[in-house]
Design a protein around this motif. Structure first.
Motif, short mmCIF file in Angstrom:
data_model
loop_
_atom_site.label_atom_id
_atom_site.label_comp_id
_atom_site.label_asym_id
_atom_site.label_seq_id
_atom_site.Cartn_x
_atom_site.Cartn_y
_atom_site.Cartn_z
N GLU A 325 0.83 -1.20 0.00
CA GLU A 325 0.00 0.00 0.00
C GLU A 325 0.87 1.25 0.00
OE1 GLU A 325 -3.11 0.56 2.74
OE2 GLU A 325 -4.39 -0.96 1.83
N VAL A 326 0.53 2.19 -0.88
CA VAL A 326 1.25 3.46 -0.97
C VAL A 326 0.29 4.56 -0.55
CG1 VAL A 326 2.53 5.01 -2.47
CG2 VAL A 326 2.65 2.54 -2.86
N TRP A 327 0.54 5.15 0.62
CA TRP A 327 -0.32 6.21 1.14
C TRP A 327 0.15 7.54 0.57
CZ3 TRP A 327 -0.48 4.47 7.01
CH2 TRP A 327 -1.13 3.23 7.08
N ASN A 328 -0.55 8.01 -0.44
CA ASN A 328 -0.12 9.16 -1.23
C ASN A 328 -0.77 10.46 -0.75
OD1 ASN A 328 1.24 10.49 -3.30
ND2 ASN A 328 -0.41 10.16 -4.78
N LYS A 329 -0.24 11.58 -1.25
CA LYS A 329 -0.73 12.94 -1.02
C LYS A 329 -0.59 13.36 0.44
CE LYS A 329 -3.89 12.84 -4.96
NZ LYS A 329 -5.17 13.26 -5.53
N ILE A 330 0.46 12.90 1.12
CA ILE A 330 0.66 13.29 2.52
C ILE A 330 1.05 14.77 2.61
CG2 ILE A 330 1.26 10.97 3.30
CD1 ILE A 330 4.19 11.76 3.19
N ASP A 331 1.44 15.39 1.48
CA ASP A 331 1.77 16.82 1.49
C ASP A 331 0.54 17.68 1.70
OD1 ASP A 331 1.32 15.65 -1.20
OD2 ASP A 331 1.26 17.75 -1.82
N LEU A 332 -0.65 17.11 1.49
CA LEU A 332 -1.89 17.87 1.66
C LEU A 332 -2.45 17.78 3.07
CD1 LEU A 332 -3.70 16.94 -1.70
CD2 LEU A 332 -2.28 18.94 -1.20
N LEU A 333 -1.79 17.01 3.94
CA LEU A 333 -2.26 16.85 5.32
C LEU A 333 -1.65 17.93 6.21
CD1 LEU A 333 -1.81 12.97 5.68
CD2 LEU A 333 -3.90 14.21 5.04
N GLY A 334 -2.33 18.18 7.33
CA GLY A 334 -1.77 19.07 8.33
C GLY A 334 -0.54 18.43 8.97
N GLU A 335 0.27 19.25 9.66
CA GLU A 335 1.54 18.76 10.20
C GLU A 335 1.35 17.58 11.15
OE1 GLU A 335 5.41 20.43 12.72
OE2 GLU A 335 3.88 21.82 11.96
N GLU A 336 0.37 17.69 12.05
CA GLU A 336 0.15 16.62 13.03
C GLU A 336 -0.32 15.34 12.35
OE1 GLU A 336 -2.60 15.80 17.01
OE2 GLU A 336 -2.28 17.86 16.32
N ALA A 345 2.90 4.39 9.04
CA ALA A 345 3.39 3.65 7.87
C ALA A 345 4.73 2.99 8.17
CB ALA A 345 3.50 4.58 6.67
N GLU A 346 5.60 3.69 8.91
CA GLU A 346 6.92 3.14 9.21
C GLU A 346 6.83 1.91 10.12
OE1 GLU A 346 9.07 6.38 10.89
OE2 GLU A 346 9.59 7.27 8.93
N ASN A 347 5.76 1.85 10.93
CA ASN A 347 5.58 0.71 11.84
C ASN A 347 4.91 -0.47 11.17
OD1 ASN A 347 6.75 2.16 13.92
ND2 ASN A 347 4.78 2.97 14.65
N SER A 348 4.57 -0.34 9.88
CA SER A 348 3.92 -1.42 9.14
C SER A 348 4.84 -1.92 8.04
CB SER A 348 2.60 -0.94 8.55
OG SER A 348 2.07 -1.88 7.64
N GLU A 349 4.83 -3.21 7.81
CA GLU A 349 5.67 -3.79 6.75
C GLU A 349 5.00 -3.73 5.38
OE1 GLU A 349 6.73 -7.73 7.84
OE2 GLU A 349 8.04 -7.10 9.49
N SER A 350 3.73 -3.36 5.36
CA SER A 350 2.99 -3.43 4.09
C SER A 350 2.57 -2.06 3.58
CB SER A 350 1.75 -4.31 4.25
OG SER A 350 0.91 -3.79 5.27
N THR A 351 3.08 -0.97 4.19
CA THR A 351 2.67 0.37 3.76
C THR A 351 3.88 1.30 3.67
OG1 THR A 351 2.24 1.03 6.05
CG2 THR A 351 0.37 0.22 4.78
N VAL A 352 3.77 2.27 2.76
CA VAL A 352 4.77 3.34 2.62
C VAL A 352 4.01 4.64 2.41
CG1 VAL A 352 6.70 4.24 1.27
CG2 VAL A 352 6.45 1.78 1.56
N ALA A 353 4.38 5.71 3.15
CA ALA A 353 3.75 7.01 3.00
C ALA A 353 4.60 7.88 2.07
CB ALA A 353 3.59 7.69 4.35
N VAL A 354 3.96 8.47 1.06
CA VAL A 354 4.72 9.27 0.08
C VAL A 354 3.92 10.49 -0.34
CG1 VAL A 354 5.76 7.17 -0.88
CG2 VAL A 354 3.77 8.19 -2.02
#
Length: 441
Positions: A325-336, A345-354
């Protein structure tokens, strides 16, 4: 053309099944309206009004009640709109009756998506697939409006009955076109199989991008490969599949495939017509499920994508092994929210945040792809004699070189990781094979 968008909300009856209870809540009515307006604008329609309509009891002839039909009729006159888009399947009778009531054009969700696909198809294959889906959709919607147009009477004299009516002729012509298109698409499917067979002879792992439409697949594809695929903030901006070779960290070469975006309630005509294209997903060694985490409905959208993957034959076990799973558009989220999601995402082996736009997390994604594909690699040691040193460029392009030693006699020792197909190809090119070379070493 000026258009009005209607989202009917049907009253749910009966108890939901356990599967429905376990699944995320369905998308909101406002989200459905926003998506349908986005679909309409994707083909340059001027949406002048959007309306959510509760429907307690669907009418067999019109879907909507008479009072609501009259209200919408006034709305059309007020806005001078000649097109109504209804975000719900309509039967041919319902469509015809509503067009009579409103004296304008009415299309349902299936017709709208078909219209978008017709605009977006640019290759011969895409055009064939859309045309086939369109004809299958049209076949059930021929209205007997020309009953007076009968062909010559059958038989001889006055004994023959009426000949073929216009609607029967239209249906026959449509069916002939459908059969012809299905044959052409079968040829396309065979051609794709030949291309896949050729790719296996020069083995590169295949990575396929899938996801809900407008999740950012094409932007991510461009970011990773440097390709110039059309990427816009628009539903179904791209339709035809695109394949590119790309190099991962440590020099591993893979093929990245960008596929058509998925959507909820995707018409069955389209799923069937695009099966040849979606077979690229079935053949992929790794599937990247791109999700738009700036969209509040991304959980429901993910369920829609998984449902289509199920229909294609990728079951739960295969998904756990082959999907990242690629969690996209994290640039559109608030800082928190951004920091929390990245940590999750870092704590999961099946996801990457980008962020495909800014490039954040893309290097981590490439390393994760490399790691996933390395799971099917075999390790071996090979010695290239001086007469075979021309193979070095092929080895560096197709395998992962973990170590190298240049020998005094001019030969080169290499520690390699590669797929079984690559090992077989290297064995063929060497003539003596990795095992024999390892013994010599």
């Amino acid at each position: 053309m000026r258009a009005v968008v209607i989202v009917p909300v049907l009253k749910k009856t009966g108890k939901p099944s356990a599967d429905i209870i376990a699944a995320p809540s369905t998308r909101s009515d406002e989200s459905r309206l926003e998506e349908t307006i986005g679909l309409a604008r994707a083909i340059d329609l001027d949406v002048v009004h959007g309306l959510i309509v509760p429907v307690a009891q669907p009418k067999p002839g019109t879907l909507l009640g008479s009072g609501k039909i009259e209200e919408i009729g006034h709305l059309l006159s007020e806005h001078n709109a000649g097109l109504v888009i209804i975000d719900h399947p309509l039967t041919p009778v319902q469509q015809r009756n509503l067009e009579k009531e409103w004296n304008g054009k009415v299309i349902d969700r299936t017709g709208l998506i078909l219209e978008i696909f017709g605009r977006r198809a640019s290759t011969k294959e895409g055009t064939l697939q859309v045309e086939l889906a369109h004809l299958n959709y049209q076949k059930g919607r021929l209205v007997r409006s020309w009953t007076h147009l009968e062909r010559q009477r059958g038989g001889a004299g006055f004994m023959g009955g009426p000949g073929e009516t216009q609607i029967e002729a239209d249906r026959r012509l449509l069916q002939d076109k459908i059969v012809k298109l299905e044959k052409e698409l079968e040829q396309v499917r065979r051609t794709r199989q030949l291309h896949r067979a050729k790719r296996k002879k020069v083995p590169h792992p295949i990575v396929a991008l899938v996801g809900y439409t407008n999740a950012g697949k094409s932007t991510l594809f461009n970011r990773i490969t440097g390709a110039g695929v059309l990427a816009e903030d628009m539903l179904f901006a791209t339709l035809d599949p695109t394949l590119r070779r790309m190099k991962l960290p440590h020099g591993r070469m893979v093929i990245l495939s960008d596929t058509v975006g998925f959507i909820s309630d995707l018409p069955t005509h389209l799923v069937a017509a695009f099966r040849a294209t979606l077979e690229e997903v079935l053949e992929a060694d790794l599937i990247l499920h791109v999700r738009d985490f700036s969209d509040p409905d991304n959980a429901v959208q993910a369920q829609d994508v998984i449902g289509i993957l199920d229909d294609l034959g990728i079951d739960e076990k295969a998904r756990s092994e082959r999907i990242l799973e690629v969690w996209n558009k994290i640039d559109l989220l608030g800082e928190e929210a951004h920091d929390s999601l990245v940590q999750k995402a870092e704590n999961s082996e099946s996801t990457v945040a980008v962020s495909a736009v800014t490039g954040e997390g893309v290097d981590h994604l490439l390393n994760e792809i490399n790691k996933r594909l390395s799971g099917v690699l075999t390790e071996t040691t090979v010695v290239l004699p001086p007469a075979k040193l021309q193979l070095l460029s092929w080895i560096y392009e197709h395998t992962m070189v973990d170590g190298r030693e240049d020998m005094e006699d001019g030969s080169v020792g290499l520690d390699l990781r590669m797929t079984p197909n690559e090992a077989e190809e290297l064995d063929r090119r060497l003539g003596n094979g990795p095992k024999a070379a390892a013994q010599d070493w």
